[in-house]
Design an enzyme around this catalytic site. Structure first.
Site, short mmCIF file in Angstrom:
data_model
loop_
_atom_site.label_atom_id
_atom_site.label_comp_id
_atom_site.label_asym_id
_atom_site.label_seq_id
_atom_site.Cartn_x
_atom_site.Cartn_y
_atom_site.Cartn_z
N THR A 180 0.86 -1.20 0.02
CA THR A 180 -0.10 -0.02 0.21
C THR A 180 0.93 1.31 -0.06
OG1 THR A 180 -1.95 1.02 1.21
CG2 THR A 180 -0.24 0.13 2.49
N LYS A 181 0.18 2.33 -0.63
CA LYS A 181 0.85 3.62 -0.55
C LYS A 181 -0.08 4.77 0.33
CE LYS A 181 3.80 3.20 -4.78
NZ LYS A 181 4.01 3.62 -6.02
N ASP B 218 -7.73 -3.95 -0.47
CA ASP B 218 -8.43 -3.04 -1.39
C ASP B 218 -9.76 -2.62 -0.40
OD1 ASP B 218 -8.36 -1.29 -3.98
OD2 ASP B 218 -10.19 -1.98 -3.76
N GLY C 299 -9.42 9.15 5.43
CA GLY C 299 -10.33 8.93 4.34
C GLY C 299 -11.87 9.37 4.96
N HIS D 144 -14.00 -2.60 9.28
CA HIS D 144 -13.67 -3.57 8.13
C HIS D 144 -12.39 -4.25 8.31
CE1 HIS D 144 -12.56 0.59 7.58
NE2 HIS D 144 -12.38 0.39 6.26
#
Ligand SMILES: O=c1[nH]c(=O)c2ncn([C@@H]3O[C@H](COP(=O)(O)OP(=O)(O)OP(=O)(O)O)[C@@H](O)[C@H]3O)c2[nH]1
Ligand SMILES: [Mg+2]
Length: 197
Positions: free
Chosen positions: A8-9, A70, A154, A181
């Site tokens: 991941t970035k 994802d 986010g 999640h």
């Protein structure tokens, strides 16, 4: 301490994974530690497909086991949007604040009882010479009318986490990991980690 690579970035995800894996006895490296690794194009149509694409490509290039995440937010009143496009909902430059503004604008006339939403996370584990496998987790909540709280990343400031009766961005990282999640998906992976890594 064993090392695990997460493809991941995303800085927010990286922070969460570092903390969650540390409590399991693993040290996390991400693509921030391997800046030469490419951006893998997310051309899949599901979270699972995109997680597999990212994990398999980075695992192939490094010839090591790699996990990819994802994830995204699915809002009922927006027919599941932003979904797999969550990171780039307001544009390719992936701006969390602009993404939140876009959702708040689209949701401004939606009544309380129609604001249900959930986060979804697919984790893919790619191991050279083995079949890639995936696990997933969800987190149920509601979209707020304005930002609340400053933790997380986010869409956390506009997501009301039903399990905690607080905005996601009001939770500590430990509280979020217990109900998120990502936390739920990782729980399923936990028992397999010693044998796969
Ligand atoms: O409020 C949030 N709390 C979360 O816990 C969370 N998890 C995911 N998201 C959203 O979904 C996108 C992932 O998209 P995504 O999986 O393609 O990742 P990304 O492109 O940011 O990084 P990479 O891992 O692909 O390098 C992120 O950018 C966020 O907008 C979250 N928002
Ligand atoms: Mg991405």
């Amino acid at each position: 301490m064993s090392e695990i690579i997460i493809a991941t970035k995303n800085k927010g995800k990286a922070e969460e994974f570092k903390k969650m894996f540390a409590s399991l006895g693993y040290e996390v490296k991400t693509l921030h530690d391997y800046p030469d690794m490419p951006d893998v194009e997310e051309t899949g149509t599901t979270f699972e497909e995109n997680a597999v694409l990212k994990a398999e490509e980075i695992s192939r290039l490094m010839n090591r086991p790699v996990i990819a995440d994802d994830s995204g937010l699915s809002i009922d009143a927006l027919e599941g949007r932003p979904g797999i496009f969550s990171a780039r909902y307001a544009g390719e430059e992936k701006n969390d604040e602009a993404n939140i503004d876009k959702v708040l604008e689209e949701m401004k006339h939606i009544p309380e009882e129609k604001r249900d939403a959930r986060f979804y996370c697919a984790l893919a584990v790619a191991i050279p010479g083995k079949k890639t496998y995936t696990v997933s987790g969800t987190c149920e909540g509601k979209i707020l009318y304005a930002r609340k709280g400053t933790n997380g990343f986010g869409y956390d400031p506009i997501f009301w986490a039903n399990a905690k009766n607080k905005a996601m961005a009001e939770l500590t990282s430990e509280e979020k990991a217990a109900i998120s999640h990502r936390g739920h998906a990782l729980k399923q992976l936990e028992k397999d980690l010693p044998t796969i890594l």
